[in-house]
Design a protein around this motif. Structure first.
Motif, PDB file in Angstrom:
ATOM      1  N   LEU A 163      12.625  15.268   2.984  1.00 18.77           N
ATOM      2  CA  LEU A 163      13.292  15.039   1.696  1.00 18.77           C
ATOM      3  C   LEU A 163      14.329  13.911   1.753  1.00 18.77           C
ATOM      4  CD1 LEU A 163      13.710  18.698   0.414  1.00 18.77           C
ATOM      5  CD2 LEU A 163      12.049  16.969  -0.312  1.00 18.77           C
ATOM      6  N   MET A 164      14.715  13.500   2.956  1.00 22.39           N
ATOM      7  CA  MET A 164      15.650  12.390   3.118  1.00 22.39           C
ATOM      8  C   MET A 164      14.918  11.048   3.215  1.00 22.39           C
ATOM      9  SD  MET A 164      18.588  13.863   3.040  1.00 22.39           S
ATOM     10  CE  MET A 164      19.708  12.670   3.697  1.00 22.39           C
ATOM     11  N   GLY A 165      13.587  11.089   3.194  1.00 23.83           N
ATOM     12  CA  GLY A 165      12.808   9.853   3.253  1.00 23.83           C
ATOM     13  C   GLY A 165      12.441   9.411   4.656  1.00 23.83           C
ATOM     14  N   ARG A 166      12.758  10.236   5.669  1.00 22.85           N
ATOM     15  CA  ARG A 166      12.425   9.896   7.052  1.00 22.85           C
ATOM     16  C   ARG A 166      10.989  10.303   7.337  1.00 22.85           C
ATOM     17  NH1 ARG A 166      17.840  12.856   8.601  1.00 22.85           N
ATOM     18  NH2 ARG A 166      16.525  14.488   7.787  1.00 22.85           N
ATOM     19  N   ARG A 167      10.248   9.440   8.015  1.00 17.59           N
ATOM     20  CA  ARG A 167       8.860   9.755   8.371  1.00 17.59           C
ATOM     21  C   ARG A 167       8.819  10.933   9.333  1.00 17.59           C
ATOM     22  NH1 ARG A 167       4.400   5.356   8.299  1.00 17.59           N
ATOM     23  NH2 ARG A 167       5.056   4.208   6.485  1.00 17.59           N
ATOM     24  N   VAL A 168       7.828  11.816   9.120  1.00 12.64           N
ATOM     25  CA  VAL A 168       7.637  12.974   9.987  1.00 12.64           C
ATOM     26  C   VAL A 168       6.165  13.049  10.367  1.00 12.64           C
ATOM     27  CG1 VAL A 168       9.575  14.271   9.002  1.00 12.64           C
ATOM     28  CG2 VAL A 168       7.295  14.537   8.022  1.00 12.64           C
ATOM     29  N   ASP A 169       5.884  13.770  11.450  1.00 15.44           N
ATOM     30  CA  ASP A 169       4.484  13.923  11.872  1.00 15.44           C
ATOM     31  C   ASP A 169       4.008  15.345  11.567  1.00 15.44           C
ATOM     32  OD1 ASP A 169       5.526  15.570  13.864  1.00 15.44           O
ATOM     33  OD2 ASP A 169       5.318  14.078  15.435  1.00 15.44           O
ATOM     34  N   ALA A 170       2.805  15.664  12.001  1.00 13.73           N
ATOM     35  CA  ALA A 170       2.181  16.958  11.692  1.00 13.73           C
ATOM     36  C   ALA A 170       2.931  18.137  12.303  1.00 13.73           C
ATOM     37  CB  ALA A 170       0.729  16.953  12.157  1.00 13.73           C
ATOM     38  N   SER A 171       3.751  17.906  13.320  1.00 10.70           N
ATOM     39  CA  SER A 171       4.471  19.010  13.956  1.00 10.70           C
ATOM     40  C   SER A 171       5.718  19.426  13.177  1.00 10.70           C
ATOM     41  CB  SER A 171       4.865  18.629  15.386  1.00 10.70           C
ATOM     42  OG  SER A 171       5.785  17.549  15.353  1.00 10.70           O
ATOM     43  N   TYR A 172       6.137  18.636  12.200  1.00  9.91           N
ATOM     44  CA  TYR A 172       7.345  18.918  11.421  1.00  9.91           C
ATOM     45  C   TYR A 172       7.147  20.163  10.562  1.00  9.91           C
ATOM     46  CZ  TYR A 172      11.186  18.252   8.124  1.00  9.91           C
ATOM     47  OH  TYR A 172      12.312  18.414   7.365  1.00  9.91           O
ATOM     48  N   HIS A 173       8.163  21.032  10.525  1.00  9.29           N
ATOM     49  CA  HIS A 173       8.130  22.233   9.679  1.00  9.29           C
ATOM     50  C   HIS A 173       9.224  22.120   8.628  1.00  9.29           C
ATOM     51  CE1 HIS A 173       5.148  24.392  11.968  1.00  9.29           C
ATOM     52  NE2 HIS A 173       5.752  23.992  13.073  1.00  9.29           N
ATOM     53  N   GLY A 174       8.874  22.435   7.404  1.00  8.82           N
ATOM     54  CA  GLY A 174       9.808  22.352   6.283  1.00  8.82           C
ATOM     55  C   GLY A 174       9.115  21.717   5.089  1.00  8.82           C
ATOM     56  N   VAL A 175       9.905  21.187   4.170  1.00  7.52           N
ATOM     57  CA  VAL A 175       9.345  20.537   2.984  1.00  7.52           C
ATOM     58  C   VAL A 175       9.000  19.096   3.332  1.00  7.52           C
ATOM     59  CG1 VAL A 175       9.763  19.869   0.597  1.00  7.52           C
ATOM     60  CG2 VAL A 175      10.689  22.023   1.461  1.00  7.52           C
ATOM     61  N   VAL A 176       7.747  18.722   3.046  1.00 11.46           N
ATOM     62  CA  VAL A 176       7.251  17.383   3.366  1.00 11.46           C
ATOM     63  C   VAL A 176       6.727  16.745   2.086  1.00 11.46           C
ATOM     64  CG1 VAL A 176       5.512  16.087   4.671  1.00 11.46           C
ATOM     65  CG2 VAL A 176       6.615  18.060   5.711  1.00 11.46           C
ATOM     66  N   LEU A 177       7.070  15.474   1.878  1.00  8.00           N
ATOM     67  CA  LEU A 177       6.479  14.698   0.790  1.00  8.00           C
ATOM     68  C   LEU A 177       5.355  13.878   1.395  1.00  8.00           C
ATOM     69  CD1 LEU A 177       9.719  13.464  -1.005  1.00  8.00           C
ATOM     70  CD2 LEU A 177       8.253  15.383  -1.635  1.00  8.00           C
ATOM     71  N   GLN A 178       4.123  14.155   0.958  1.00  8.17           N
ATOM     72  CA  GLN A 178       2.971  13.422   1.479  1.00  8.17           C
ATOM     73  C   GLN A 178       2.484  12.453   0.408  1.00  8.17           C
ATOM     74  OE1 GLN A 178       0.193  16.456   2.760  1.00  8.17           O
ATOM     75  NE2 GLN A 178       1.006  16.352   4.839  1.00  8.17           N
ATOM     76  N   THR A 179       2.515  11.180   0.740  1.00  3.23           N
ATOM     77  CA  THR A 179       2.048  10.146  -0.179  1.00  3.23           C
ATOM     78  C   THR A 179       0.716   9.644   0.323  1.00  3.23           C
ATOM     79  OG1 THR A 179       4.310   9.503  -0.700  1.00  3.23           O
ATOM     80  CG2 THR A 179       2.567   7.927  -1.246  1.00  3.23           C
ATOM     81  N   LYS A 180      -0.302   9.824  -0.524  1.00  4.21           N
ATOM     82  CA  LYS A 180      -1.632   9.322  -0.200  1.00  4.21           C
ATOM     83  C   LYS A 180      -1.791   7.968  -0.865  1.00  4.21           C
ATOM     84  CE  LYS A 180      -3.363  13.160  -1.737  1.00  4.21           C
ATOM     85  NZ  LYS A 180      -4.338  14.121  -2.224  1.00  4.21           N
ATOM     86  N   VAL A 181      -2.132   6.973  -0.085  1.00  3.52           N
ATOM     87  CA  VAL A 181      -2.340   5.620  -0.601  1.00  3.52           C
ATOM     88  C   VAL A 181      -3.829   5.314  -0.492  1.00  3.52           C
ATOM     89  CG1 VAL A 181      -1.724   3.195  -0.368  1.00  3.52           C
ATOM     90  CG2 VAL A 181      -0.033   4.964   0.171  1.00  3.52           C
ATOM     91  N   TYR A 182      -4.427   4.888  -1.608  1.00  6.22           N
ATOM     92  CA  TYR A 182      -5.866   4.627  -1.660  1.00  6.22           C
ATOM     93  C   TYR A 182      -6.147   3.142  -1.556  1.00  6.22           C
ATOM     94  CZ  TYR A 182      -5.847   9.436  -3.193  1.00  6.22           C
ATOM     95  OH  TYR A 182      -5.646  10.784  -3.250  1.00  6.22           O
ATOM     96  N   ASP A 183      -7.395   2.815  -1.205  1.00 12.25           N
ATOM     97  CA  ASP A 183      -7.781   1.418  -1.017  1.00 12.25           C
ATOM     98  C   ASP A 183      -7.728   0.590  -2.298  1.00 12.25           C
ATOM     99  OD1 ASP A 183      -9.971   2.513  -2.273  1.00 12.25           O
ATOM    100  OD2 ASP A 183     -11.428   1.904  -0.754  1.00 12.25           O
ATOM    101  N   ASN A 184      -7.675   1.232  -3.464  1.00 15.37           N
ATOM    102  CA  ASN A 184      -7.577   0.486  -4.713  1.00 15.37           C
ATOM    103  C   ASN A 184      -6.126   0.300  -5.156  1.00 15.37           C
ATOM    104  OD1 ASN A 184      -6.861   3.010  -5.623  1.00 15.37           O
ATOM    105  ND2 ASN A 184      -8.476   3.167  -7.162  1.00 15.37           N
TER     106      ASN A 184
END
Length: 194
Positions: A163-184
């Motif tokens: 939530l602070m905007g820091r990148r996290v990996d799959a091992s992170y536990h808590g609230v995660v913002l996942q942004t999916k970026v598409y090829d278009n």
């Protein structure tokens, strides 16, 4: 003077309510299961009307999700808000975690990895009678034949942050913002609790 007695009798006319075949759903976007993020996503429109454009009671309307021509059963193993196994998903079912509803628009996150095609079907249940729309697959094809998935967009990358905007990996536990970026160039951000 004469008195006239007027007797009025109320008459209720009963018209049979005819349940009809629900209109065919439309898949608006599909993101294949992506191992790095651990899920896939499907967005679809479920019309709340029948093939004759008559409104249907959404309390009697459901949908199925198909993986490789088999209706998928949602269980508590993967979906924490599902308390009993659910194959027929109620039209308005939303948990704002994996199932999202906004009018006729439905979004669903899925965790199935091994499949060749994904489809959606509307179901209208009127008492003991059940009416089903054709199954529509993510390439817009209707059930008549199985064809490969041909998506308009492909997932280019997924960026996960706290939530602070820091990148996290799959091992992170808590609230995660996942942004999916598409090829278009499109992007879509969702909040996930891990």
């Amino acid at each position: 003077m004469r008195k006239i007695l007027l007797l009025l009798t109320a008459v209720t006319l009963q018209f049979p309510v005819m349940a009809q075949t629900p209109a065919t759903p439309t898949i608006s976007s599909f993101s294949d299961y992506y191992a790095l993020q651990g899920y896939g996503e499907i967005s679809f429109q479920l019309p709340a009307n029948d093939t004759e454009n008559n409104s249907l009671d959404t309390e009697k309307l459901f949908y199925n999700i198909y993986f490789d021509d088999k209706a998928y059963t949602f269980t508590n193993d993967w979906y924490s808000t599902v308390t009993t196994d659910m194959t027929d998903v109620p039209y308005s079912y939303s948990d704002n975690l994996d199932f999202f509803v906004s009018g006729e628009k439905h979004d669903l996150f899925f965790y199935m990895e091994d499949y060749s095609h994904v489809g959606v079907q509307s179901i209208y249940k009127d008492g003991e009678k059940e009416y089903r729309s054709p199954i529509v697959y993510s390439d817009g094809q209707v059930v008549t034949a199985i064809s490969h998935l041909d998506n308009d967009r492909r997932l280019a990358k997924v960026v996960s942050t706290d939530l602070m905007g820091r990148r996290v990996d799959a091992s992170y536990h808590g609230v995660v913002l996942q942004t999916k970026v598409y090829d278009n160039g499109e992007s879509h951000t969702v909040k996930v609790v891990k």
